[in-house]
Structures are given as structure tokens and as C-alpha cells.
Scaffold this motif. Structure first.
Motif, PDB file in Angstrom:
ATOM      1  N   SER A  56      -3.370  -1.888  -8.957  1.00 40.55           N
ATOM      2  CA  SER A  56      -3.279  -1.244 -10.275  1.00 40.55           C
ATOM      3  C   SER A  56      -2.013  -0.397 -10.352  1.00 40.55           C
ATOM      4  CB  SER A  56      -4.521  -0.378 -10.526  1.00 40.55           C
ATOM      5  OG  SER A  56      -4.656   0.594  -9.503  1.00 40.55           O
ATOM      6  N   LYS A  57      -1.013  -0.795  -9.596  1.00 38.87           N
ATOM      7  CA  LYS A  57       0.261  -0.074  -9.581  1.00 38.87           C
ATOM      8  C   LYS A  57       1.157  -0.565 -10.715  1.00 38.87           C
ATOM      9  CE  LYS A  57       0.048   0.191  -4.508  1.00 38.87           C
ATOM     10  NZ  LYS A  57      -0.004   1.625  -4.237  1.00 38.87           N
ATOM     11  N   PRO A  58       2.033   0.293 -11.248  1.00 35.04           N
ATOM     12  CA  PRO A  58       2.987  -0.161 -12.276  1.00 35.04           C
ATOM     13  C   PRO A  58       3.962  -1.180 -11.690  1.00 35.04           C
ATOM     14  CG  PRO A  58       3.448   2.107 -11.625  1.00 35.04           C
ATOM     15  CD  PRO A  58       2.151   1.738 -10.991  1.00 35.04           C
ATOM     16  N   ILE A  59       4.274  -2.208 -12.505  1.00 37.68           N
ATOM     17  CA  ILE A  59       5.136  -3.301 -12.049  1.00 37.68           C
ATOM     18  C   ILE A  59       6.195  -3.580 -13.114  1.00 37.68           C
ATOM     19  CG2 ILE A  59       5.223  -5.680 -11.218  1.00 37.68           C
ATOM     20  CD1 ILE A  59       2.165  -5.509 -10.838  1.00 37.68           C
ATOM     21  N   PHE A  60       7.457  -3.653 -12.677  1.00 38.28           N
ATOM     22  CA  PHE A  60       8.544  -4.121 -13.535  1.00 38.28           C
ATOM     23  C   PHE A  60       8.875  -5.548 -13.120  1.00 38.28           C
ATOM     24  CE2 PHE A  60       8.904   0.218 -14.679  1.00 38.28           C
ATOM     25  CZ  PHE A  60       9.706   0.301 -15.814  1.00 38.28           C
ATOM     26  N   VAL A  61       8.875  -6.464 -14.095  1.00 36.23           N
ATOM     27  CA  VAL A  61       9.105  -7.881 -13.807  1.00 36.23           C
ATOM     28  C   VAL A  61      10.288  -8.379 -14.628  1.00 36.23           C
ATOM     29  CG1 VAL A  61       8.117 -10.198 -13.802  1.00 36.23           C
ATOM     30  CG2 VAL A  61       6.635  -8.215 -13.398  1.00 36.23           C
ATOM     31  N   TYR A  62      11.285  -8.936 -13.939  1.00 30.97           N
ATOM     32  CA  TYR A  62      12.414  -9.555 -14.632  1.00 30.97           C
ATOM     33  C   TYR A  62      12.184 -11.059 -14.677  1.00 30.97           C
ATOM     34  CZ  TYR A  62      17.155 -11.021 -15.817  1.00 30.97           C
ATOM     35  OH  TYR A  62      18.246 -11.591 -16.425  1.00 30.97           O
ATOM     36  N   THR A  63      12.166 -11.632 -15.879  1.00 31.03           N
ATOM     37  CA  THR A  63      11.878 -13.056 -16.057  1.00 31.03           C
ATOM     38  C   THR A  63      13.137 -13.871 -16.375  1.00 31.03           C
ATOM     39  OG1 THR A  63      11.380 -12.762 -18.419  1.00 31.03           O
ATOM     40  CG2 THR A  63       9.544 -12.535 -16.869  1.00 31.03           C
ATOM     41  N   GLY A  64      14.295 -13.284 -16.160  1.00 27.13           N
ATOM     42  CA  GLY A  64      15.536 -13.984 -16.481  1.00 27.13           C
ATOM     43  C   GLY A  64      15.859 -15.138 -15.555  1.00 27.13           C
ATOM     44  N   HIS A  65      15.255 -15.155 -14.370  1.00 27.20           N
ATOM     45  CA  HIS A  65      15.499 -16.248 -13.421  1.00 27.20           C
ATOM     46  C   HIS A  65      14.373 -17.265 -13.393  1.00 27.20           C
ATOM     47  CE1 HIS A  65      18.973 -14.112 -11.959  1.00 27.20           C
ATOM     48  NE2 HIS A  65      18.238 -13.071 -11.643  1.00 27.20           N
ATOM     49  N   LEU A  66      13.248 -16.944 -14.023  1.00 28.05           N
ATOM     50  CA  LEU A  66      12.115 -17.860 -14.092  1.00 28.05           C
ATOM     51  C   LEU A  66      11.388 -17.583 -15.400  1.00 28.05           C
ATOM     52  CD1 LEU A  66       9.704 -18.701 -11.155  1.00 28.05           C
ATOM     53  CD2 LEU A  66       8.991 -18.722 -13.528  1.00 28.05           C
ATOM     54  N   ARG A  67      11.515 -18.509 -16.334  1.00 28.76           N
ATOM     55  CA  ARG A  67      11.021 -18.301 -17.694  1.00 28.76           C
ATOM     56  C   ARG A  67       9.555 -18.709 -17.795  1.00 28.76           C
ATOM     57  NH1 ARG A  67      14.666 -21.527 -20.960  1.00 28.76           N
ATOM     58  NH2 ARG A  67      16.205 -20.013 -20.219  1.00 28.76           N
ATOM     59  N   LEU A  68       8.687 -17.781 -18.156  1.00 28.55           N
ATOM     60  CA  LEU A  68       7.265 -18.050 -18.265  1.00 28.55           C
ATOM     61  C   LEU A  68       6.929 -18.716 -19.594  1.00 28.55           C
ATOM     62  CD1 LEU A  68       7.417 -15.859 -15.982  1.00 28.55           C
ATOM     63  CD2 LEU A  68       5.199 -15.057 -16.783  1.00 28.55           C
ATOM     64  N   ASP A  69       5.846 -19.510 -19.598  1.00 28.92           N
ATOM     65  CA  ASP A  69       5.315 -20.028 -20.856  1.00 28.92           C
ATOM     66  C   ASP A  69       4.949 -18.848 -21.755  1.00 28.92           C
ATOM     67  OD1 ASP A  69       5.529 -22.566 -19.810  1.00 28.92           O
ATOM     68  OD2 ASP A  69       3.417 -22.718 -19.254  1.00 28.92           O
ATOM     69  N   GLN A  70       5.057 -19.048 -23.057  1.00 33.05           N
ATOM     70  CA  GLN A  70       4.826 -17.944 -23.982  1.00 33.05           C
ATOM     71  C   GLN A  70       3.426 -17.353 -23.840  1.00 33.05           C
ATOM     72  OE1 GLN A  70       7.129 -16.449 -25.770  1.00 33.05           O
ATOM     73  NE2 GLN A  70       5.611 -14.963 -26.485  1.00 33.05           N
ATOM     74  N   LYS A  71       2.416 -18.207 -23.737  1.00 37.79           N
ATOM     75  CA  LYS A  71       1.041 -17.716 -23.615  1.00 37.79           C
ATOM     76  C   LYS A  71       0.872 -16.900 -22.336  1.00 37.79           C
ATOM     77  CE  LYS A  71      -3.779 -19.283 -23.485  1.00 37.79           C
ATOM     78  NZ  LYS A  71      -4.688 -20.468 -23.499  1.00 37.79           N
ATOM     79  N   ALA A  72       1.428 -17.393 -21.256  1.00 37.42           N
ATOM     80  CA  ALA A  72       1.329 -16.679 -19.980  1.00 37.42           C
ATOM     81  C   ALA A  72       2.080 -15.354 -20.046  1.00 37.42           C
ATOM     82  CB  ALA A  72       1.883 -17.550 -18.856  1.00 37.42           C
ATOM     83  N   PRO A 110       0.799  -1.236   0.000  1.00 37.32           N
ATOM     84  CA  PRO A 110       0.000   0.000   0.000  1.00 37.32           C
ATOM     85  C   PRO A 110       0.830   1.284   0.000  1.00 37.32           C
ATOM     86  CG  PRO A 110      -0.900  -1.583   1.565  1.00 37.32           C
ATOM     87  CD  PRO A 110       0.410  -2.129   1.115  1.00 37.32           C
ATOM     88  N   PHE A 111       2.080   1.202   0.438  1.00 37.99           N
ATOM     89  CA  PHE A 111       2.925   2.394   0.517  1.00 37.99           C
ATOM     90  C   PHE A 111       3.681   2.671  -0.782  1.00 37.99           C
ATOM     91  CE2 PHE A 111       2.436   0.719   4.790  1.00 37.99           C
ATOM     92  CZ  PHE A 111       2.105   1.858   5.519  1.00 37.99           C
ATOM     93  N   ALA A 112       3.630   1.728  -1.723  1.00 40.50           N
ATOM     94  CA  ALA A 112       4.471   1.806  -2.922  1.00 40.50           C
ATOM     95  C   ALA A 112       3.765   2.496  -4.082  1.00 40.50           C
ATOM     96  CB  ALA A 112       4.912   0.408  -3.343  1.00 40.50           C
ATOM     97  N   ASP A 113       4.551   3.227  -4.872  1.00 36.90           N
ATOM     98  CA  ASP A 113       4.065   3.811  -6.128  1.00 36.90           C
ATOM     99  C   ASP A 113       4.496   2.978  -7.328  1.00 36.90           C
ATOM    100  OD1 ASP A 113       2.913   6.493  -5.180  1.00 36.90           O
ATOM    101  OD2 ASP A 113       4.921   6.527  -4.283  1.00 36.90           O
ATOM    102  N   LEU A 114       5.541   2.179  -7.143  1.00 35.58           N
ATOM    103  CA  LEU A 114       6.085   1.337  -8.214  1.00 35.58           C
ATOM    104  C   LEU A 114       6.629   0.063  -7.587  1.00 35.58           C
ATOM    105  CD1 LEU A 114       7.171   0.871 -11.167  1.00 35.58           C
ATOM    106  CD2 LEU A 114       9.243   2.060 -10.432  1.00 35.58           C
TER     107      LEU A 114
END
Length: 660
Positions: free
Chosen positions: A573-589, A552-556
Motif C-alpha cells: 500500500s505504498k505510493p508508486i510513481f510509474v512512467y509508461t513512456g517505455h511501455l504503453r498500457l492498454d487504455q482500460k488497464a 519493505p524498507f521503502a516509503d516510496l
């Protein structure tokens, strides 16, 4: 005096040849400091290889050139090894269980398989050893050193140890050093005297509050009342207190922690299920202490038989190195002690079923052999076993989930339709039916208010925007392969450092770094790194409060490992930066997630975009902050009613159909 030979032998005043290639393996900062204090005694061409982030950090601080163990292999080859290990560990389980069933027929009669029920931890320790053996083999093949140096290690307690529960290794133990004592290495190995980890690692302290809650676990209904009051405040106290006296509702047994079960008590009560669970706590030491042995005095004979089984022994040979000595005492502990704990858990469950009229057996996962033995007791009495997904999965390949969540229950509640689709065929193999119900724990986050206690803890400047960066723990000796790419503590440290370097440049933001609170893992060097670099806008949180308390205290939000924290972040509904280099998601996901969050598979690209965003609130990507498609597929209910009510109705239906 140092030791050298084809393995380890003592020698005095050994002279080094100037053109000799020598590899020095360093695992933590104290070893680095010790090595640097006496490095002149080793002459010739020296190659320093860091085995962990702690060694990397200290070598960088000292300005010493080094390589990391990851430099010597291809991650796809390592991932293949980890996937192949699933079948090997199954074969290992079959061999052990056949021996136990043959020697002590009571286990076969009760359908208890101590080894297969221990699959989760067996896979971890088997992977931990074979991954390091693979790494050492690749390093030696590439460098072809004349000599290899490593510091000695100790063997630490396990089993009932808090630092190494069950079969796991204590994270202060060096598996590399253990392996280099095994036979068939074709180079001289020099053993350096043992150097301990820093004193602040390996000590688990408990607050008075934690000790009280541990004591209350002996009194399940009081514990539930205290836990609910702690979580929701005294406003729920009197309502919960009345429920202590419910007598006319269906009784259910909850094994272990409740998680989502705990967050749908009201809904369970509304359909006639006792909202205060009859709760069993999964403590291995307790199960062993109360074990009634039946006819189990012959269990030590199982190991004697296995040691002469050539097929069994073959499972412990890789690259001509026999690594059974590294795992032997844990295999014996499984046979002689964990088997007894399985019997205890089984007996205790049977007692509850007979005395309390249990209508269903509930759990959040089945990672332990005792939880699965208890569930087997319920199944033997025709009582439905129902589990509920805990944590994230479904949006990437993760075969381990099948073994600890889907090999035991009759019904397994999962968060979203996407999870059910991903694992439907695997669950059928073991007779489990997947039912998408959502997660009340996730849905309740929308109602979570800012905490005055947390606000006081953070003391954030009023006019500054807040960035919340959440990172995962290092795996250390609990490393196993389940999702691609194979996890690397060393690569995670590089990610953490890169993100911190970018965030620290933006002094007009307050940075909160939330680190994993589990005390069996060492804290990342991030805090020390920030202090030494003068990153005054960064503050670090471990166990003072949870990630969801901080949201609740975060803007990003920034996530370097898209686990459960991703699902929790997506409830906002906050902006999120996600790094997927350590966990590779399925393409559809991944395509679904990219509609909602800024996703990056390359660290450099993410760091560049993150820096631009902090300057101008823009990136090269566009997202819809209100998009819920990913969350609905893998997190929450889409059936028109809340997750808690859907789960309660499904559980009531299961109980009624079983009672017919």
C-alpha cells in the motif's frame, strides 16, 4: 591508415574536403575517447551520432555535441516493421523446418520443429538486425553524408557462450558494423580499427554459492531442498527432508526454473502431487553433448538446399541490402546443432515418462527449443503439458508472449482474468486453454519480512525516508519489438538520468536504485553519473539482493518500466510513481492502474510532480493506495482461495481427467 570505398577498402593519407559532410558512428565510451584523440585527422563538417547510452554519457561528459540514432526515424514506423517481422519469422521457421523434415524424417515423425521451437530467439536476432538496418537507412537518407565512419567489430562466440546463449548476439558485438560490410550501401564507409569495450564488461563471475547450486542441479531433489532452505531458512529443512521419501503421490516433471510452481509445494502436496519435482534443467551445451544423432548426418545438406531457395533468400533483403551474412552462422547452428539438442531433450523426457510414471509436464515458459521438444515428447505420450505465466503481461499489446507461452502447452495458467481475456483468442489458435489461477509468488510478498542481511547491507539512516527506484536493463543486441513503443536504450538512459537528477536534489531522502542483475547486459552509467555529480544520497544495488527484498524498507517506489516489478509493488500500500513512456498500457488497464498509482506518459510531467511530491507529499493526481483492481485483473487470484491452492486443484483435475 584508414579505409574507404563503397564498402571497406584500405587507403593511405586520405585528404578530406573542408565542406564534406561526414557522419561518425560511436557505440561506446572507449570509441568516443579514441575518436577524440585523433579527430583532427577528419576534416569538414562532422556529425557525431551516438548509438548507445555509453557513447551518449561519454560525449556529454566531454562536452561534445552529438545526435542519437533515434533522431532519424518515427517510432511508429519502427513498431510497424517489428510487427510485420512476426509473419516473416514464421515464414523463415517454416522454410527451415520443411528442409529439416525432408532431409531427416525422424524430426517430422516426432513432431519436432527446431526452427519454430526457436521462434523466440529467431525473432530477437531478426529484429536486432532489421531494426539497425532500418536505423542506418533512415540516417543515410536524412543526412546524405559524403562519408560514414564506424569502428570495426569482432565476431564473438555464441550458442553455448554465457554472454550469447543460443542464437543471441554477444552485446560487445556491433551489428551496425556488420551491416555496413554488406553490399548495396551507396556511400563510402570508412572502417576504423577495432576498439574493445571496457575490460569489466564480458566477464561473468560466479560466487562459490552459485557454483554449488549449479552442481546441485544434477541432483534435482537435493537442489530443491537446498533452494527451499536458502529461500525460507532452516525452519523448512526437516519438513522438506521428509518429502524426499514420498512415493505414493502423482509424479510431475518440471522443465527449467519453477518460479510460481516452486511457491506452491505445500498446496500440491495437499492434493496428492509430489511436491519435490522431477526437474530437468535447460542447458543447451548439455543437450548437445548428450545428443544421440539418430539419422541426422544429413543436416548440413539442409543449409545447402536453403541457399538456393529464392523465397528463403528474399526474407534476408531489406532496402536492397542483403543481410543474410550477418545471420548465416546462426541459421546453420540452429540446423546442425540445436536440432540435435531438441532430439536429446525429447529422448530424456521419454525416458523419464517411461521410468518414473510422469503424470504431467510442467514449465514456466517455452522460450527455448529444447523445452518445447521435451513438451512435445510428453504430448506424444498423451501426458498433459501445463505451463504457468512467468512475469507480467496482459495489460498491453505483446504478441511475443503468444509464441513463447501459448504455442506449446495444453493448459496455460495465467495470473488474472484480464490476462485470459487479452489472449484467449490467440491461445485457441494453438490449442492452449488459459486458466486464471493467480500467482503465489506475488501473494507471498505480503508475508515477506525485512531481512537483517539486507538491512545491514543498506545501513540506512534511521530518520530518513527511503525512495526505491527500480529500472530495467538496456536491451542492447537483444532488442526486439513486441510492445509499443519500440524500446530504446538511448531513451531509457535519458529517463534514468532525469529521475536521478530530481531525486538527488532531495537530500533528506535516502535513495536506493535497483538495477537489473543479468550480467550479459552492461550496467547503466547511472552509478558513474551519480558519483561524478556528487549525488551522495544515492546507493546502487544490482545482484546483492532482489527488488522484493528492498520493498519493505521503502516509503516510496518509482518504476520506469512497468514490468513484473509493477505487480510486485502493487502488493503493497505504498505510493508508486510509474512512467509508461517505455511501455504503453492498454487504455482500460491504464485507467485501472491510475486509481492506485501515479502514472505518467510524459517524462517532464512525472519529474515535475515527483519533485512536488517529495517537497509536500502531494501531486496534481489523486490515488487510493489500497485499490487492488489492477492487481486482481493481472496478478492474483480472485476465486476465494489462494493462488497456490487454486493451481494445485486445477492441476490435480487435469491429471485425473487425463487418466480416465
Amino acid at each position: 591508415m584508414w579505409c574507404v570505398n563503397m564498402r571497406f577498402i584500405k587507403a593511405e593519407n586520405s585528404q578530406q574536403i573542408d565542406d564534406q559532410k561526414t557522419v561518425i558512428l560511436l557505440e561506446h565510451e572507449e570509441q568516443v575517447r579514441k575518436y577524440l584523440s585523433c579527430q583532427k585527422r577528419i576534416k569538414g563538417k562532422k556529425i557525431i551520432v551516438a548509438l548507445s547510452p555509453f557513447a551518449m554519457y561519454e560525449l556529454e561528459k566531454q562536452g561534445v555535441p552529438y545526435r542519437i540514432i533515434d533522431d532519424y526515424y518515427d517510432e511508429d514506423e519502427l513498431y510497424k516493421l517489428g510487427i510485420e517481422n512476426y509473419k516473416k519469422v514464421e515464414a523463415l521457421c517454416n522454410k527451415i523446418d520443411e528442409g529439416i523434415h525432408s532431409t531427416c524424417p525422424i524430426f517430422k515423425e516426432l513432431k519436432i520443429r527446431p526452427a519454430f521451437f526457436s521462434y523466440y530467439q529467431l525473432k530477437i536476432i531478426y529484429d536486432t538486425v532489421t531494426i539497425r538496418l532500418f536505423q542506418l537507412s533512415k540516417l543515410i537518407k536524412t543526412e546524405e553524408p559524403d562519408r560514414l565512419y564506424i569502428y570495426e567489430t569482432k565476431r564473438y562466440p555464441f550458442g553455448t557462450s554465457e554472454m550469447a546463449p543460443g542464437l543471441l548476439f554477444d552485446n560487445r558485438e556491433s551489428i551496425y558494423a556488420h551491416l555496413l560490410t554488406c553490399k548495396k550501401w551507396n556511400i563510402p564507409v570508412v572502417k576504423l580499427p577495432f576498439v574493445p569495450y571496457p575490460k569489466d564488461f564480458g566477464m561473468i563471475t560466479k560466487s562459490p554459492e552459485n557454483r554449488l547450486m549449479r552442481w546441485l542441479q544434477n541432483y534435482p531433489r537435493l537442489f530443491d531442498l537446498a533452494a527451499e532452505t536458502k529461500k525460507h531458512g532452516f525452519s523448512v529443512f526437516f519438513r522438506r527432508f521428509k518429502s524426499l521419501f514420498y512415493t505414493n503421490k502423482d509424479k510431475v516433471l518440471l522443465f527449467g526454473s519453477g518460479y510460481n510452481w516452486d511457491d506452491c509445494r505445500e498446496e500440491l502436496a495437499s492434493v496428492g502431487i509430489d511436491p519435490i519435482f522431477i526437474r530437468f534443467w535447460d542447458n543447451l551445451e548439455t543437450w548437445i553433448e548428450i545428443a544421440n544423432k539418430f539419422d541426422t548426418d544429413n543436416l548440413p545438406n539442409v543449409w545447402k538446399e536453403l541457399k538456393s531457395d529464392k523465397e528463403f533468400l528474399k526474407l534476408f533483403v531489406k532496402n536492397n541490402v542483403d543481410f543474410l551474412p550477418v545471420l548465416e552462422e546462426r541459421i546453420r547452428f540452429l540446423i546442425e546443432r540445436i536440432s540435435l539438442a531438441c532430439i536429446s531433450a525429447y529422448e530424456k523426457t521419454v525416458e523419464a515418462v517411461k521410468k518414473r510414471g510422469i503424470k504431467a509436464f510442467l514449465a514456466s515458459n517455452f522460450a527455448s527449443p529444447t523445452s518445447r521438444s521435451a513438451a512435445q515428447a510428453a504430448r506424444n505420450f498423451n501426458i498433459p503439458v501445463v505451463s504457468w505465466q512467468h512475469g507480467n503481461y496482459g495489460y498491453m499489446d505483446q504478441p511475443m508472449v503468444i509464441y513463447y507461452d501459448m504455442t506449446c502447452p495444453d493448459f496455460h495458467f495465467v495470473f488474472g482474468e484480464g490476462v485470459a481475456v487479452k489472449y484467449e483468442s490467440s491461445a485457441k489458435r494453438f490449442g492452449a486453454q488459459l486458466i486464471p489461477v493467480g500467482s503465489p509468488s506475488l501473494e507471498l510478498l505480503n508475508k515477506k519480512r525485512t531481512s537483517n542481511k539486507v538491512e545491514k547491507l543498506l545501513s540506512l539512516p534511521r530518520k530518513e525516508k527511503v525512495i526505491l527506484y527500480v529500472s530495467t536493463n538496456f536491451y542492447q543486441n537483444n532488442l526486439y519489438i513486441s510492445f509499443p513503443p519500440p524500446f530504446s536504450d538511448n531513451q531509457l538512459w535519458r529517463t534514468q538520468k532525469g529521475i536521478l537528477d530530481v531525486l538527488a536534489k532531495h537530500h533528506n531522502y535516502s535513495i536506493i536504485v535497483k538495477m537489473h542483475p543479468n550480467p550479459i547486459y552492461r550496467e547503466s552509467p547511472m552509478r558513474m553519473y551519480a558519483k561524478e555529480r556528487g549525488f551522495s544520497n544515492c546507493r546502487f544495488i544490482i545482484d546483492e539482493c532482489s527488488f522484493t527484498d528492498l520493498i519493505p524498507f521503502a516509503d516510496l517506489l518509482i518504476i520506469d518500466f512497468p514490468s513484473t516489478t509493477l505487480l510486485e509493488a502493487l502488493t503493497t500500500s505504498k505510493p508508486i510513481f510509474v512512467y509508461t513512456g517505455h511501455l504503453r498500457l492498454d487504455q482500460k488497464a491504464l485507467e485501472m492502474l491510475e486509481r492506485r498509482a501515479f502514472c505518467y506518459g510524459k517524462l517532464e510531467k512525472m519529474l515535475n510532480d515527483l519533485s512536488k511530491y517529495l517537497f509536500r507529499a502531494k501531486t496534481s493526481k489523486s490515488v487510493r493506495l489500497t485499490d487492488k483492481k489492477f492487481l486482481k485483473a493481472y496478478g492474483i487470484s480472485t476465486h476465494g482461495i489462494g493462488s497456490g491452492m487454486r493451481a494445485a486443484k486445477m492441476l490435480k483435475k487435469i491429471i485425473m481427467e487425463k487418466s480416465k
